[in-house]
Design an enzyme around this catalytic site. Sequence first.
Site, mmCIF file in Angstrom:
data_model
loop_
_atom_site.group_PDB
_atom_site.id
_atom_site.type_symbol
_atom_site.label_atom_id
_atom_site.label_comp_id
_atom_site.label_asym_id
_atom_site.label_seq_id
_atom_site.Cartn_x
_atom_site.Cartn_y
_atom_site.Cartn_z
ATOM 1 N N GLY A 20 5.344 25.619 32.744
ATOM 2 C CA GLY A 20 4.759 24.814 33.815
ATOM 3 C C GLY A 20 5.718 24.684 34.980
ATOM 4 N N GLY A 24 5.168 20.153 40.027
ATOM 5 C CA GLY A 24 5.659 18.870 39.530
ATOM 6 C C GLY A 24 7.099 18.905 39.029
ATOM 7 C CB ILE A 25 8.600 17.101 36.184
ATOM 8 C CG1 ILE A 25 8.235 15.719 36.770
ATOM 9 C CG2 ILE A 25 9.922 17.022 35.417
ATOM 10 C CD1 ILE A 25 7.696 14.726 35.760
ATOM 11 N N GLY A 26 8.343 20.369 36.419
ATOM 12 C CA GLY A 26 8.790 21.712 36.018
ATOM 13 C C GLY A 26 9.341 22.479 37.206
ATOM 14 C CB SER A 144 5.513 10.758 27.920
ATOM 15 O OG SER A 144 4.934 9.620 28.509
ATOM 16 C CE1 TYR A 171 0.634 13.376 28.581
ATOM 17 C CE2 TYR A 171 1.237 11.054 28.534
ATOM 18 C CZ TYR A 171 1.497 12.355 28.930
ATOM 19 O OH TYR A 171 2.630 12.633 29.654
HETATM 20 N N1 LIG Z 1 4.440 12.677 35.842
HETATM 21 C C1 LIG Z 1 4.735 11.698 35.003
HETATM 22 O O1 LIG Z 1 4.666 10.492 35.346
HETATM 23 C C2 LIG Z 1 5.184 12.014 33.617
HETATM 24 C C3 LIG Z 1 5.575 10.941 32.795
HETATM 25 C C4 LIG Z 1 6.000 11.221 31.499
HETATM 26 C C5 LIG Z 1 6.034 12.526 31.051
HETATM 27 N N2 LIG Z 1 5.624 13.543 31.856
HETATM 28 C C6 LIG Z 1 5.659 14.911 31.316
HETATM 29 O O2 LIG Z 1 6.285 15.756 32.248
HETATM 30 C C7 LIG Z 1 5.800 17.092 32.057
HETATM 31 C C8 LIG Z 1 5.456 17.707 33.400
HETATM 32 O O3 LIG Z 1 4.384 17.000 33.958
HETATM 33 P P1 LIG Z 1 4.188 16.839 35.546
HETATM 34 O O4 LIG Z 1 4.151 15.389 35.800
HETATM 35 O O5 LIG Z 1 5.124 17.702 36.277
HETATM 36 O O6 LIG Z 1 2.686 17.375 35.661
HETATM 37 P P2 LIG Z 1 2.034 18.505 36.598
HETATM 38 O O7 LIG Z 1 2.535 18.392 37.988
HETATM 39 O O8 LIG Z 1 0.570 18.382 36.347
HETATM 40 O O9 LIG Z 1 2.594 19.847 35.991
HETATM 41 C C9 LIG Z 1 2.194 20.267 34.732
HETATM 42 C C10 LIG Z 1 2.488 21.737 34.595
HETATM 43 O O10 LIG Z 1 2.009 22.162 33.315
HETATM 44 C C11 LIG Z 1 1.239 23.319 33.496
HETATM 45 N N3 LIG Z 1 0.220 23.509 32.477
HETATM 46 C C12 LIG Z 1 -0.831 22.715 32.195
HETATM 47 N N4 LIG Z 1 -1.574 23.256 31.212
HETATM 48 C C13 LIG Z 1 -0.974 24.426 30.876
HETATM 49 C C14 LIG Z 1 -1.267 25.441 29.944
HETATM 50 N N5 LIG Z 1 -2.366 25.408 29.178
HETATM 51 N N6 LIG Z 1 -0.431 26.495 29.854
HETATM 52 C C15 LIG Z 1 0.656 26.579 30.654
HETATM 53 N N7 LIG Z 1 0.979 25.654 31.563
HETATM 54 C C16 LIG Z 1 0.167 24.588 31.675
HETATM 55 C C17 LIG Z 1 0.594 23.139 34.857
HETATM 56 O O11 LIG Z 1 0.127 24.370 35.309
HETATM 57 P P3 LIG Z 1 -1.187 24.490 36.221
HETATM 58 O O12 LIG Z 1 -0.662 24.362 37.599
HETATM 59 O O13 LIG Z 1 -1.726 25.832 35.874
HETATM 60 O O14 LIG Z 1 -2.119 23.379 35.812
HETATM 61 C C18 LIG Z 1 1.763 22.577 35.647
HETATM 62 O O15 LIG Z 1 2.619 23.607 36.076
HETATM 63 C C19 LIG Z 1 4.633 16.984 31.090
HETATM 64 O O16 LIG Z 1 5.054 17.368 29.802
HETATM 65 C C20 LIG Z 1 4.281 15.506 31.110
HETATM 66 O O17 LIG Z 1 3.697 15.077 29.900
HETATM 67 C C21 LIG Z 1 5.222 13.313 33.139
#
Ligand SMILES: NC(=O)c1ccc[n+]([C@@H]2O[C@H](COP(=O)([O-])OP(=O)(O)OC[C@H]3O[C@@H](n4cnc5c(N)ncnc54)[C@H](OP(=O)(O)O)[C@@H]3O)[C@@H](O)[C@H]2O)c1
Length: 312
Positions: A20, A24-26, A144, A171
């Site tokens: 990912g 976002g964070i990735g 998380s 989740y």
């Molecule tokens: N944001 C927060 O407040 C928060 C809090 C706690 C934990 N987290 C954790 O942080 C991590 C990153 O989340 P984020 O906040 O950066 O969210 P995000 O911006 O939605 O990014 C999520 C990434 O995961 C990818 N992804 C989703 N489904 C996938 C799949 N089936 N196969 C491969 N890649 C996939 C997305 O790709 P697409 O662009 O193709 O959808 C996107 O690149 C997650 O594990 C989340 O649980 C986030």
Amino acid sequence: MAWSTTDIPCQRGRVALVTGGSAGIGLATARALAARGARTVLACRDVDRGRAAAAGLAGPADVVRLDLGSLESVRRAAAEVRDRYGRLDVLVNNAGVMFPPRPYTEDGFETHFGVNHLGHFALTVLLLDAMRQVPGSRIVTVTSLAHRIAPGGFDAAGARSGDGRRSVAAYGRSKLANLMFSRELQRRLADEGAETVSLAAHPGLSATALWHGDAPAPLRPVGRAALRFLARPPGRAAEPVLRAATDHRVPGGAHLAPGRLVETRGAPAPARSSRVSRDARAQLDLWELSEELTGVRYGQRTTSPRAARRHG
Ligand SMILES: NC(=O)c1ccc[n+]([C@@H]2O[C@H](COP(=O)([O-])OP(=O)(O)OC[C@H]3O[C@@H](n4cnc5c(N)ncnc54)[C@H](OP(=O)(O)O)[C@@H]3O)[C@@H](O)[C@H]2O)c1
């Protein structure tokens, strides 16, 4: 101890894969690793989006197609990484979904559990042959605060049933699974004397696309308020992940998070883990269930001895 991204040591000569990594964070994680010289591999569902993201990084970056909701895609991505690079220094299991549009993955698993946990479980085990001999190699699984709301108790029927599309509990369970997986993996790596360590990290809160899912109506105002007051930009939210990935003083088995204000602010520090996440028996049970569901087993050879010598 205070820590910021300026403390990331030079990553030149290292290969780092971020799932990912296109958003976002990735993306913030990939950006920081590439800026310090790592060859950074963005493992993404949408390859065009991945390429656009890779083009904006300050260092060498590649893209690998990966859909964590398809075990076939996971196998292909792992084989491509092993063949292309031969070794992996850093694996960041970051990709995730919350309130996804579809209830089940291609393989019939509840989507949160299938994508967030099972896909990463299979990917990691399939990449271990490229990591276990690499000195200083690190696997970071992103969890998380929500892991704390989940009671545990994973089973095969639960993994395949229940419409979790709008379920906070689903989740939370998947993020609990992420944390338990990272701990059981650490135990196994230590037992076999591998060079690799496994850690977990959570980012606190960040207003990324993760929050654009179809949340249950009563939760929406709570989510909006939490983000308004507690969210940090992805670059800051990625800090615990980056520290876990690069700070060799942080040992395997650690779980990092922002150090202050209920783990939403401050420099990365040890996080609080729920009681069930620390239960070694429950970790083992989840591991065995994950092997059964994915058909991917720890200790299974994925690289032929000849290929290993070629890359050695
Ligand atoms: N944001 C927060 O407040 C928060 C809090 C706690 C934990 N987290 C954790 O942080 C991590 C990153 O989340 P984020 O906040 O950066 O969210 P995000 O911006 O939605 O990014 C999520 C990434 O995961 C990818 N992804 C989703 N489904 C996938 C799949 N089936 N196969 C491969 N890649 C996939 C997305 O790709 P697409 O662009 O193709 O959808 C996107 O690149 C997650 O594990 C989340 O649980 C986030």
